[in-house]
Write a protein that holds these residues in place. Structure first.
Motif, PDB file in Angstrom:
ATOM      1  N   LEU A 139      37.286  27.705  13.951  1.00  0.00           N
ATOM      2  CA  LEU A 139      37.380  26.336  13.465  1.00  0.00           C
ATOM      3  C   LEU A 139      36.374  25.430  14.179  1.00  0.00           C
ATOM      4  O   LEU A 139      35.768  24.544  13.560  1.00  0.00           O
ATOM      5  N   THR A 140      36.173  25.645  15.474  1.00  0.00           N
ATOM      6  CA  THR A 140      35.246  24.810  16.237  1.00  0.00           C
ATOM      7  C   THR A 140      33.800  25.069  15.816  1.00  0.00           C
ATOM      8  O   THR A 140      33.008  24.130  15.662  1.00  0.00           O
ATOM      9  N   LEU A 141      33.445  26.341  15.630  1.00  0.00           N
ATOM     10  CA  LEU A 141      32.076  26.675  15.228  1.00  0.00           C
ATOM     11  C   LEU A 141      31.767  26.144  13.829  1.00  0.00           C
ATOM     12  O   LEU A 141      30.710  25.545  13.596  1.00  0.00           O
ATOM     13  N   TRP A 142      32.676  26.376  12.895  1.00  0.00           N
ATOM     14  CA  TRP A 142      32.447  25.876  11.542  1.00  0.00           C
ATOM     15  C   TRP A 142      32.542  24.354  11.491  1.00  0.00           C
ATOM     16  O   TRP A 142      31.868  23.717  10.663  1.00  0.00           O
ATOM     17  N   GLY A 143      33.359  23.773  12.342  1.00  0.00           N
ATOM     18  CA  GLY A 143      33.439  22.314  12.395  1.00  0.00           C
ATOM     19  C   GLY A 143      32.141  21.673  12.834  1.00  0.00           C
ATOM     20  O   GLY A 143      31.815  20.550  12.431  1.00  0.00           O
ATOM     21  N   ALA A 144      31.366  22.387  13.665  1.00  0.00           N
ATOM     22  CA  ALA A 144      30.073  21.855  14.105  1.00  0.00           C
ATOM     23  C   ALA A 144      29.118  21.677  12.935  1.00  0.00           C
ATOM     24  O   ALA A 144      28.304  20.742  12.919  1.00  0.00           O
ATOM     25  N   ARG A 145      29.202  22.535  11.940  1.00  0.00           N
ATOM     26  CA  ARG A 145      28.305  22.444  10.792  1.00  0.00           C
ATOM     27  C   ARG A 145      28.518  21.128  10.046  1.00  0.00           C
ATOM     28  O   ARG A 145      27.566  20.390   9.751  1.00  0.00           O
ATOM     29  N   SER A 146      29.766  20.827   9.734  1.00  0.00           N
ATOM     30  CA  SER A 146      30.061  19.601   8.988  1.00  0.00           C
ATOM     31  C   SER A 146      29.802  18.354   9.825  1.00  0.00           C
ATOM     32  O   SER A 146      29.165  17.405   9.360  1.00  0.00           O
ATOM     33  N   SER A 147      30.292  18.359  11.074  1.00  0.00           N
ATOM     34  CA  SER A 147      30.188  17.150  11.898  1.00  0.00           C
ATOM     35  C   SER A 147      28.743  16.807  12.215  1.00  0.00           C
ATOM     36  O   SER A 147      28.328  15.641  12.122  1.00  0.00           O
ATOM     37  N   MET A 148      27.935  17.799  12.578  1.00  0.00           N
ATOM     38  CA  MET A 148      26.545  17.513  12.914  1.00  0.00           C
ATOM     39  C   MET A 148      25.733  17.190  11.668  1.00  0.00           C
ATOM     40  O   MET A 148      24.821  16.358  11.706  1.00  0.00           O
ATOM     41  N   PHE A 149      26.058  17.827  10.542  1.00  0.00           N
ATOM     42  CA  PHE A 149      25.370  17.485   9.302  1.00  0.00           C
ATOM     43  C   PHE A 149      25.634  16.032   8.918  1.00  0.00           C
ATOM     44  O   PHE A 149      24.700  15.282   8.592  1.00  0.00           O
ATOM     45  N   VAL A 150      26.895  15.630   8.958  1.00  0.00           N
ATOM     46  CA  VAL A 150      27.236  14.245   8.614  1.00  0.00           C
ATOM     47  C   VAL A 150      26.604  13.279   9.609  1.00  0.00           C
ATOM     48  O   VAL A 150      26.025  12.253   9.220  1.00  0.00           O
ATOM     49  N   GLY A 151      26.674  13.599  10.907  1.00  0.00           N
ATOM     50  CA  GLY A 151      26.124  12.695  11.916  1.00  0.00           C
ATOM     51  C   GLY A 151      24.633  12.457  11.751  1.00  0.00           C
ATOM     52  O   GLY A 151      24.171  11.311  11.731  1.00  0.00           O
ATOM     53  N   PHE A 152      23.864  13.531  11.597  1.00  0.00           N
ATOM     54  CA  PHE A 152      22.413  13.375  11.492  1.00  0.00           C
ATOM     55  C   PHE A 152      22.002  12.827  10.124  1.00  0.00           C
ATOM     56  O   PHE A 152      21.007  12.100  10.024  1.00  0.00           O
ATOM     57  N   THR A 153      22.760  13.150   9.076  1.00  0.00           N
ATOM     58  CA  THR A 153      22.452  12.563   7.766  1.00  0.00           C
ATOM     59  C   THR A 153      22.696  11.065   7.773  1.00  0.00           C
ATOM     60  O   THR A 153      21.860  10.281   7.293  1.00  0.00           O
ATOM     61  N   VAL A 154      23.829  10.650   8.327  1.00  0.00           N
ATOM     62  CA  VAL A 154      24.126   9.216   8.442  1.00  0.00           C
ATOM     63  C   VAL A 154      23.071   8.536   9.304  1.00  0.00           C
ATOM     64  O   VAL A 154      22.592   7.439   8.979  1.00  0.00           O
ATOM     65  N   PRO A 171      37.650  11.866  -2.074  1.00  0.00           N
ATOM     66  CA  PRO A 171      37.374  12.540  -0.797  1.00  0.00           C
ATOM     67  C   PRO A 171      36.216  13.523  -0.914  1.00  0.00           C
ATOM     68  O   PRO A 171      35.972  14.106  -1.972  1.00  0.00           O
ATOM     69  N   GLY A 172      35.503  13.694   0.178  1.00  0.00           N
ATOM     70  CA  GLY A 172      34.380  14.625   0.192  1.00  0.00           C
ATOM     71  C   GLY A 172      33.358  14.224   1.240  1.00  0.00           C
ATOM     72  O   GLY A 172      33.365  13.085   1.743  1.00  0.00           O
ATOM     73  N   THR A 173      32.482  15.139   1.569  1.00  0.00           N
ATOM     74  CA  THR A 173      31.459  14.872   2.578  1.00  0.00           C
ATOM     75  C   THR A 173      30.507  13.767   2.137  1.00  0.00           C
ATOM     76  O   THR A 173      30.121  12.908   2.934  1.00  0.00           O
ATOM     77  N   LEU A 191      42.484  10.055  11.103  1.00  0.00           N
ATOM     78  CA  LEU A 191      43.451   9.185  10.438  1.00  0.00           C
ATOM     79  C   LEU A 191      43.907   9.748   9.091  1.00  0.00           C
ATOM     80  O   LEU A 191      44.747   9.136   8.418  1.00  0.00           O
ATOM     81  N   GLY A 192      43.348  10.878   8.681  1.00  0.00           N
ATOM     82  CA  GLY A 192      43.745  11.491   7.424  1.00  0.00           C
ATOM     83  C   GLY A 192      43.028  10.947   6.214  1.00  0.00           C
ATOM     84  O   GLY A 192      43.479  11.145   5.079  1.00  0.00           O
ATOM     85  N   LEU A 193      41.887  10.257   6.409  1.00  0.00           N
ATOM     86  CA  LEU A 193      41.158   9.643   5.306  1.00  0.00           C
ATOM     87  C   LEU A 193      39.965  10.473   4.848  1.00  0.00           C
ATOM     88  O   LEU A 193      39.236  10.060   3.955  1.00  0.00           O
ATOM     89  N   GLY A 194      39.765  11.610   5.459  1.00  0.00           N
ATOM     90  CA  GLY A 194      38.683  12.486   5.036  1.00  0.00           C
ATOM     91  C   GLY A 194      39.191  13.578   4.114  1.00  0.00           C
ATOM     92  O   GLY A 194      40.344  13.567   3.664  1.00  0.00           O
ATOM     93  N   ASP A 195      38.337  14.517   3.815  1.00  0.00           N
ATOM     94  CA  ASP A 195      38.701  15.654   2.979  1.00  0.00           C
ATOM     95  C   ASP A 195      39.302  16.724   3.885  1.00  0.00           C
ATOM     96  O   ASP A 195      38.595  17.379   4.654  1.00  0.00           O
ATOM     97  N   SER A 196      40.611  16.919   3.805  1.00  0.00           N
ATOM     98  CA  SER A 196      41.294  17.857   4.701  1.00  0.00           C
ATOM     99  C   SER A 196      40.918  19.309   4.429  1.00  0.00           C
ATOM    100  O   SER A 196      41.207  20.187   5.247  1.00  0.00           O
ATOM    101  N   SER A 197      40.298  19.568   3.284  1.00  0.00           N
ATOM    102  CA  SER A 197      39.893  20.940   2.966  1.00  0.00           C
ATOM    103  C   SER A 197      38.583  21.337   3.658  1.00  0.00           C
ATOM    104  O   SER A 197      38.246  22.515   3.706  1.00  0.00           O
ATOM    105  N   VAL A 198      37.858  20.365   4.181  1.00  0.00           N
ATOM    106  CA  VAL A 198      36.600  20.619   4.880  1.00  0.00           C
ATOM    107  C   VAL A 198      36.889  20.802   6.366  1.00  0.00           C
ATOM    108  O   VAL A 198      37.584  19.985   6.979  1.00  0.00           O
TER     109      VAL A 198
END
Length: 312
Positions: A89-104, A155-157, A236-243
């Motif tokens: 979960l931590t390794l795959w979580g890095a993909r979404s979190s870093m993608f969103v961070g650098f895209t933003v 909801p979604g990335t 807070l539960g406002l994101g996409d819980s499936s990601v």
């Protein structure tokens, strides 16, 4: 251009180009221990994120073991209450979190650059209109606006990126506008205007390269804002819980009562990753400030002076 030296010889002088200024900043940045430490730490997280399908193949949300297992040889970071592997979960979580961070960070900084340059260069009505829009976004409370937009949009990335860009560009635009206005009044910009260069060329070839340090600092700040704000929204539960992301990992750990049951391994890895990435970006940001601001540089005294002071 030519110059005459003391002996009377005429020698050509080469004007300093924007590429030279950027290379100079980049070279000094790579020579900074703080910047190298931050960049190496970011490279480690980026590598782990890219290799997540190899290091933890399959669905990271798959329940494949007994729940609430402490870290062991079988599961290095333990398992969640449901029985999911925390390391996966931590390794795959890095993909979404870093993608969103650098895209933003990239998109918000791009919007801020466009608004700041246009406002500073054209002035008058354009400046008044863009300043008004910027001030409106600055006056809106950030967290409530984030919550409202995230709650009403699907909801979604892409939704998370859109919400964070909308709420994160205004502060950076004001900083870049102030810097661009100071450069707009320089002689080399006035000379470019007199020679008939196009406004876009002046903004992006004359003004923007002289704002490299401020733009880099703005970019790093927007990346930190993107990563932490995404985690806050999903917690807070406002994101996409499936990601799977660091934020959703914290959300499910809280929902499953990991803190109350003492299962620290369910939430510490994701929280620590967020803190380490923010720390790495802060190191690079501080290195940029230290390089561009002489007052922040440490003054090294000669050894003879130090030894004389020690004997005294």
């Amino acid at each position: 251009m030519t110059a005459v030296d003391i002996a009377g010889t005429v020698t050509p002088t080469v004007p300093v180009r924007a590429a030279g200024r950027r290379q100079g900043l980049l070279g000094r940045l790579l020579g900074s221990k703080k910047a190298l430490s931050g960049l190496c730490l970011l490279a480690v997280f980026a590598t782990l994120a890219l290799l997540a399908p190899v290091l933890a193949p399959g669905d990271p949300s798959l329940i494949n073991s007994t729940g609430s297992q402490a870290p062991s040889g079988e599961h290095w970071l333990g398992t969640t209450t449901k029985g999911q592997d925390v390391l996966a979960l931590t390794l795959w979580g890095a993909r979404s979190s870093m993608f969103v961070g650098f895209t933003v960070g990239l998109v918000a900084t791009g919007v801020a650059i466009l608004v700041g340059l246009a406002s500073a260069y054209f002035g008058r009505l354009v400046d008044d209109a863009l300043t008004l829009v910027t001030n409106v976004f600055l006056l809106l409370p950030g967290l409530p606006l984030l919550v409202i937009l995230a709650a009403f949009l699907p909801p979604g990335t892409s939704t998370v990126v859109l919400v964070l860009v909308v709420t994160g560009w205004a502060g950076s635009a004001r900083v870049l506008r102030a810097q661009a206005r100071s450069i707009r009044g320089k002689d080399f910009v006035a000379a470019a205007v007199v020679t008939g260069e196009r406004p876009l060329r002046i903004m992006f070839r004359e003004i923007l390269p002289n704002m490299a340090s401020v733009v880099m600092t703005t970019l790093l700040g927007c990346v930190v804002f993107g990563i932490t704000s995404q985690a806050a929204l999903e917690f807070l539960g406002l994101g996409d819980s499936s990601v799977v992301s660091w934020g959703t990992n914290l959300y499910w750990a809280s929902s499953d009562g990991a803190l109350m049951t003492g299962a620290w391994w369910a939430f510490v890895p994701s929280g620590l990753c967020i803190a380490l990435v923010a720390f790495a970006l802060a190191l690079v940001n501080y290195a940029v400030d230290e390089i561009t601001n002489p007052r922040l540089r440490s003054v090294k005294r000669p050894r003879s002076e130090k030894s004389a002071k020690g004997r005294g």
